[in-house]
Design an enzyme around this catalytic site. Structure first.
Site, short mmCIF file in Angstrom:
data_model
loop_
_atom_site.label_atom_id
_atom_site.label_comp_id
_atom_site.label_asym_id
_atom_site.label_seq_id
_atom_site.Cartn_x
_atom_site.Cartn_y
_atom_site.Cartn_z
N LYS A 78 10.24 -6.97 17.21
CA LYS A 78 11.70 -7.05 17.16
C LYS A 78 12.10 -8.43 16.67
O LYS A 78 11.43 -9.43 17.00
CB LYS A 78 12.25 -6.78 18.57
CG LYS A 78 13.77 -6.72 18.68
CD LYS A 78 14.16 -6.37 20.12
CE LYS A 78 15.66 -6.30 20.31
NZ LYS A 78 16.02 -5.91 21.70
N SER A 153 19.14 -1.96 22.09
CA SER A 153 19.25 -2.76 20.90
C SER A 153 17.98 -2.75 20.03
O SER A 153 18.04 -3.14 18.86
CB SER A 153 19.57 -4.20 21.29
OG SER A 153 18.53 -4.74 22.08
N SER A 177 17.18 -1.67 26.47
CA SER A 177 16.97 -1.74 25.01
C SER A 177 15.60 -1.30 24.53
O SER A 177 15.40 -1.16 23.33
CB SER A 177 17.20 -3.16 24.52
OG SER A 177 18.57 -3.33 24.33
N1 GLN Z 1 22.84 -1.97 25.89
C1 GLN Z 1 22.62 -3.07 26.77
C2 GLN Z 1 23.45 -4.26 26.35
O1 GLN Z 1 24.10 -4.17 25.34
C3 GLN Z 1 21.17 -3.42 26.84
C4 GLN Z 1 20.73 -4.35 25.82
C5 GLN Z 1 19.31 -4.80 26.02
O2 GLN Z 1 18.58 -4.27 26.84
N2 GLN Z 1 18.96 -5.83 25.29
O3 GLN Z 1 23.50 -5.24 27.02
#
Ligand code: GLN
Length: 478
Positions: A78, A153, A177
């Site tokens: 990532k 994400s 994410s």
């Molecule tokens: N969707 C969650 C957020 O926007 C999780 C994001 C993540 O785990 N990095 O914070």
């Protein structure tokens, strides 16, 4: 010759040892596939030259019988994980051309075991989002159905594995994410216990939540990678000193005490077809001799609000370093200190990141700290205590990863609805427990959905055992 069965790492490494294919052939195959699937927008950069060089070197080592544990495993990372002398941008314009001066501990460990890093994958800007639509470089398309979101994400990392553009990928999970995109793309995704994997070299979002973990097609590949990346690190004081277990010794024989929180199943947005399948799975588990215990987890509604108060607070502090002084774009309109900060940040960050920095700054401000930040910390403690209490009487908590299958891309345009997508995943981050998403065998409207398993702190071994068992009895794939 490299053939399609070699996208399975076990089959591949066997074939390499029998001289049927090579790491270089594997890399060349994936490079062609990445190029062919370019319109999915999965990779922000492909490290083709480095990957080929590594492959040649590892082929040599395999011949000499001194290759590492992950020899020739092709891995995508990532775009918030540092790799020395390679760009890392967190899918943000503010550090679009930033080159990392050092490698994260996870990358170092992967390289030491002869994995091959093939490129960096698209994601939501600074890992903030649930759809990959917050990337400054465009959304990722779901390989199963291009109209659907990959989730976020770590959408690029999930899609890379789902589309067979690498063996395994790494993502980061602050509130889901890894698990939510794994669920939307029909693959395995693991968030380790907080402190199991070093965060050194991970661009910080919510430091008391963030963990790096693998995406894969199988539980055994996820276990293999975790075994390598886990462990104490002097560069991350929150990494645990606990010894790393041999996760690859998967033993799927035990009869489990399985806690199912009823609030999850009564949740408003739960797709009725997904729910029906889940109830059938519980029935099957009972028939297999496991004990299903319905439990109450009364904090479900409080989790998303407390998660967003706490993570935005941490983010507002973590992202203050991108000021145009040491890190980040410096606006050409910057005149003195104040405009260097304000103009550089206004130009560099996207709308969601700005919203979160403002929200986080607000909840930490003197007049509101007690009402929001301190209150959310108290809720976090209650969630942790209740989770511990449930896991004292049961081996694991079994739920769905998300209330529904992947939503259509760009179909959610208000932030609150988007935040509510995380309702089942933020639990493990608030409590610090490990959790995995594995794809159910059934599909709903031709799309996959994930089964989420959560165990006690540092019980990743049980997580793998139970997940493998779900696969062995036909409820999940992996
Ligand atoms: N969707 C969650 C957020 O926007 C999780 C994001 C993540 O785990 N990095 O914070």
């Amino acid at each position: 010759m490299f053939n399609s069965s070699h996208t399975n790492y076990k089959t591949f490494i066997k074939a390499v040892n029998n001289d049927e294919t090579s790491c270089l052939e594997a890399v060349n195959h994936y490079l062609v596939e990445i190029e062919r699937n370019k319109d999915l927008n999965i990779f922000l950069e492909v490290f083709d030259k480095d990957a080929k060089d590594q492959a040649v070197e590892i082929d040599q080592k395999i011949k000499q019988n001194n290759a590492g544990k992950l020899a020739g495993m092709v891995i995508a990372i990532k775009d918030n994980i540092c790799y020395k002398n390679h760009k890392v941008s967190a899918a943000s314009k503010i550090i679009e051309n930033f080159e990392s001066l050092y490698s994260s501990t996870v990358v170092k460990k992967l390289l030491e075991e002869d994995a091959i890093i093939i490129g960096r994958t698209n994601c939501d800007e600074f890992a903030m989002g649930s759809s990959n639509e917050n990337s400054a470089f465009g959304k990722v398309l779901n390989p199963i159905n291009n109209k659907m979101s990959t989730g976020g994400s770590s959408g690029g990392s999930a899609a890379a594995v789902a589309a067979n553009l690498c063996n395994v990928s790494l993502g980061s999970d602050t509130g889901g994410s890894i698990r939510q995109p794994a669920s939307f793309c029909g693959i395995v995704g693991l968030k380790p216990t907080y402190g199991r994997v070093s965060r050194y070299g991970l661009l910080a979002y919510g430091s008391s939540f963030d963990q790096i973990g693998p995406f894969s097609k199988s539980c055994s590949d996820a276990a293999k990678v975790l075994e390598v990346i886990a462990g104490n690190d002097k560069h991350d004081s929150t990494s645990s000193k606990k010894a790393v277990e041999e996760y690859t010794n998967i033993n799927a024989e035990k009869k489990y005490k399985i806690a199912v929180p009823k609030e999850y199943l009564e949740s408003e947005g739960l797709n009725p077809q997904v729910k029906t399948h889940f109830n059938q799975y519980l029935q099957k588990l009972k028939e297999e001799g496991h004990t299903i215990k319905e439990v109450s987890f009364p904090f479900l509604e409080l989790m998303v609000p407390s998660y967003y108060v706490l993570t935005t607070a941490e983010a507002s502090s973590n992202l203050s370093r991108y000021s145009g002084v040491i890190y980040g774009n410096r606006s050409s309109d910057a005149k003195e200190v104040a405009t260097t900060f304000s103009k550089s940040r206004a130009e560099g960050f996207g709308p969601e990141v700005k919203r979160r920095i403002m929200l986080g700054t607000f909840v930490l401000s003197a007049g509101y700290y007690d009402a929001y930040y301190a209150q959310a910390q108290k809720v976090r403690r209650l969630i942790q205590d209740k989770t511990d209490a449930i896991l004292k009487d049961s081996d694991l908590i079994f739920t769905l990863t998300t209330p529904d299958t992947a939503f259509e891309s760009e179909s959610i345009n208000d932030p609150i609805t988007m935040y509510l997508q995380d309702i089942f995943t933020v639990h493990a981050n608030l409590a610090g427990n490990p959790a995995i998403s594995i794809p159910a065998t059934d599909l709903v409207n031709d799309m996959p959905f994930g089964l989420q398993v959560m165990t006690g702190h540092f019980e990743e071994d049980e997580l793998f055992n139970f997940s493998q068992h779900l696969c062995n009895i036909g409820l999940a794939k992996g």
